[in-house]
Design a protein around this motif. Sequence first.
Motif, PDB file in Angstrom:
ATOM      1  N   ILE A   4       0.660  -1.259  -0.088  1.00 48.24           N
ATOM      2  CA  ILE A   4       0.120  -0.066  -0.030  1.00 48.24           C
ATOM      3  C   ILE A   4       0.812   1.417   0.009  1.00 48.24           C
ATOM      4  N   LYS A   5       1.974   1.052   1.014  1.00 44.96           N
ATOM      5  CA  LYS A   5       2.596   2.360   0.854  1.00 44.96           C
ATOM      6  C   LYS A   5       3.527   2.596  -0.539  1.00 44.96           C
ATOM      7  N   LEU A   6       3.818   1.518  -1.049  1.00 45.09           N
ATOM      8  CA  LEU A   6       4.626   1.417  -2.476  1.00 45.09           C
ATOM      9  C   LEU A   6       3.800   2.278  -3.491  1.00 45.09           C
ATOM     10  N   GLY A   7       2.460   1.661  -3.433  1.00 41.87           N
ATOM     11  CA  GLY A   7       1.506   2.033  -4.365  1.00 41.87           C
ATOM     12  C   GLY A   7       1.186   3.458  -4.121  1.00 41.87           C
ATOM     13  N   GLY A  53       0.941   2.271  -9.520  1.00 36.39           N
ATOM     14  CA  GLY A  53       0.597   2.502  -8.327  1.00 36.39           C
ATOM     15  C   GLY A  53      -0.745   2.064  -7.809  1.00 36.39           C
ATOM     16  N   LEU A  54      -1.690   2.205  -8.669  1.00 39.15           N
ATOM     17  CA  LEU A  54      -3.119   1.684  -8.465  1.00 39.15           C
ATOM     18  C   LEU A  54      -3.018   0.012  -8.130  1.00 39.15           C
ATOM     19  N   ALA A  55      -2.258  -0.740  -9.037  1.00 34.75           N
ATOM     20  CA  ALA A  55      -2.306  -2.044  -9.046  1.00 34.75           C
ATOM     21  C   ALA A  55      -1.492  -2.703  -7.657  1.00 34.75           C
ATOM     22  N   VAL A  56      -0.443  -2.100  -7.547  1.00 32.96           N
ATOM     23  CA  VAL A  56       0.408  -2.373  -6.255  1.00 32.96           C
ATOM     24  C   VAL A  56      -0.448  -1.979  -5.109  1.00 32.96           C
ATOM     25  N   ASN A  57      -1.010  -0.793  -5.127  1.00 32.72           N
ATOM     26  CA  ASN A  57      -1.846  -0.299  -3.725  1.00 32.72           C
ATOM     27  C   ASN A  57      -3.056  -1.422  -3.665  1.00 32.72           C
ATOM     28  N   MET A  58      -3.656  -1.753  -4.724  1.00 39.21           N
ATOM     29  CA  MET A  58      -4.946  -2.694  -4.370  1.00 39.21           C
ATOM     30  C   MET A  58      -4.497  -3.998  -4.240  1.00 39.21           C
ATOM     31  N   THR A  79     -20.634   2.970  -2.236  1.00 42.94           N
ATOM     32  CA  THR A  79     -20.646   4.332  -2.012  1.00 42.94           C
ATOM     33  C   THR A  79     -20.127   4.949  -3.152  1.00 42.94           C
ATOM     34  N   GLY A  80     -18.769   4.429  -3.509  1.00 44.98           N
ATOM     35  CA  GLY A  80     -18.025   5.198  -4.616  1.00 44.98           C
ATOM     36  C   GLY A  80     -18.842   5.419  -5.916  1.00 44.98           C
ATOM     37  N   ILE A  81     -19.442   4.223  -6.135  1.00 38.88           N
ATOM     38  CA  ILE A  81     -20.477   3.938  -7.493  1.00 38.88           C
ATOM     39  C   ILE A  81     -21.600   5.095  -7.424  1.00 38.88           C
ATOM     40  N   VAL A  82     -22.173   4.986  -6.196  1.00 42.87           N
ATOM     41  CA  VAL A  82     -23.450   5.746  -6.185  1.00 42.87           C
ATOM     42  C   VAL A  82     -23.069   7.368  -6.208  1.00 42.87           C
ATOM     43  N   THR A  83     -21.977   7.465  -5.646  1.00 44.59           N
ATOM     44  CA  THR A  83     -21.326   8.909  -5.320  1.00 44.59           C
ATOM     45  C   THR A  83     -21.126   9.388  -6.908  1.00 44.59           C
ATOM     46  N   TYR A  84     -20.497   8.616  -7.568  1.00 38.81           N
ATOM     47  CA  TYR A  84     -19.979   8.911  -9.122  1.00 38.81           C
ATOM     48  C   TYR A  84     -21.227   9.333  -9.831  1.00 38.81           C
ATOM     49  N   LEU A  85     -22.271   8.300  -9.683  1.00 39.07           N
ATOM     50  CA  LEU A  85     -23.506   8.348 -10.381  1.00 39.07           C
ATOM     51  C   LEU A  85     -24.196   9.776 -10.179  1.00 39.07           C
ATOM     52  N   ILE A  86     -24.400   9.935  -8.908  1.00 45.13           N
ATOM     53  CA  ILE A  86     -25.058  11.091  -8.608  1.00 45.13           C
ATOM     54  C   ILE A  86     -24.339  12.581  -9.228  1.00 45.13           C
ATOM     55  N   PHE A 104     -14.307  10.977 -12.682  1.00 42.16           N
ATOM     56  CA  PHE A 104     -14.038   9.642 -12.251  1.00 42.16           C
ATOM     57  C   PHE A 104     -12.601   9.257 -11.460  1.00 42.16           C
ATOM     58  N   LEU A 105     -11.812  10.045 -11.962  1.00 43.84           N
ATOM     59  CA  LEU A 105     -10.483   9.912 -11.234  1.00 43.84           C
ATOM     60  C   LEU A 105     -10.464  10.531  -9.665  1.00 43.84           C
ATOM     61  N   ILE A 106     -11.224  11.613  -9.455  1.00 48.94           N
ATOM     62  CA  ILE A 106     -11.336  12.137  -8.133  1.00 48.94           C
ATOM     63  C   ILE A 106     -12.244  11.075  -7.356  1.00 48.94           C
ATOM     64  N   VAL A 107     -13.263  10.594  -7.844  1.00 46.91           N
ATOM     65  CA  VAL A 107     -13.873   9.602  -6.964  1.00 46.91           C
ATOM     66  C   VAL A 107     -13.331   8.416  -6.697  1.00 46.91           C
ATOM     67  N   GLY A 108     -12.611   7.842  -7.906  1.00 42.63           N
ATOM     68  CA  GLY A 108     -11.939   6.720  -7.743  1.00 42.63           C
ATOM     69  C   GLY A 108     -10.865   6.717  -6.759  1.00 42.63           C
ATOM     70  N   TRP A 109      -9.954   8.025  -6.683  1.00 38.72           N
ATOM     71  CA  TRP A 109      -8.952   8.101  -5.803  1.00 38.72           C
ATOM     72  C   TRP A 109      -9.478   8.348  -4.362  1.00 38.72           C
ATOM     73  N   SER A 110     -10.573   9.050  -4.389  1.00 37.53           N
ATOM     74  CA  SER A 110     -11.228   9.009  -2.881  1.00 37.53           C
ATOM     75  C   SER A 110     -11.423   7.526  -2.149  1.00 37.53           C
ATOM     76  N   MET A 111     -12.330   6.735  -3.330  1.00 36.14           N
ATOM     77  CA  MET A 111     -12.492   5.519  -2.701  1.00 36.14           C
ATOM     78  C   MET A 111     -11.047   4.551  -2.186  1.00 36.14           C
ATOM     79  N   LEU A 112     -10.141   4.708  -3.157  1.00 37.87           N
ATOM     80  CA  LEU A 112      -8.804   4.065  -2.889  1.00 37.87           C
ATOM     81  C   LEU A 112      -8.162   4.483  -1.496  1.00 37.87           C
ATOM     82  N   GLU A 113      -8.129   5.855  -1.103  1.00 36.24           N
ATOM     83  CA  GLU A 113      -7.870   6.353  -0.042  1.00 36.24           C
ATOM     84  C   GLU A 113      -8.496   5.875   1.415  1.00 36.24           C
TER      85      GLU A 113
END
Length: 183
Positions: A4-7, A53-58, A79-86, A104-113
């Motif tokens: 996660i830290k490397l990602g 980074g995404l792959a390693v983090n995941m 929550t991320g999917i619903v937030t994105y759709l709204i 998409f990147l903002i919502v996806g990043w938020s979910m990842l964090e």
Amino acid sequence: MVQIKLGQALLIICCVFYLIWWGVAFRPTHGDSHTHGIDGILLLATAIVGLSGLAVNMMGIVKTPPEKGFISGLIIIATGIVTYLILLYGTRVFLHRQVTSELFLIVGWSMLEVASINRAFAWETVTIDKAAILLILTAIAAVLSLFFYLQYYRVKPMTGYLFGMVPLMTEAITMGIFEFLTK
């Protein structure tokens, strides 16, 4: 936690590449071509580092059973999917703004964090207090990112150019704080 830290570190580097690409390709005097020549090379580097980074983090996130965190991974995803759709609907219909990949990147990043903080807490790498601080910082970065994203087409070109850099900076700083607090 190492993955996660490397990602997160790779995603910070991705933000730096993205900032450089944005700085070169989107300055108001540049024109409409953003993927040719040096622009294309910078964009490719951004994508490679970001996807890595995404792959390693995941890979790090999925190593911990979901029941050990403070929230289920399924709730984060839903929550991320619903937030994105709204936000997608609201951006298009109510704000009449062209939707771009940044939403998409903002919502996806938020979910990842949130998922990364959840796992750091599950591994007892951060206390609940530090996890709360990280969640608040993530929320602030997400709200600021959305604000500047929504303002991009409403302001003069030079202001929009500068506004486009803010989400990359807030997200890189947030991930940097995550790196620092999970030592």
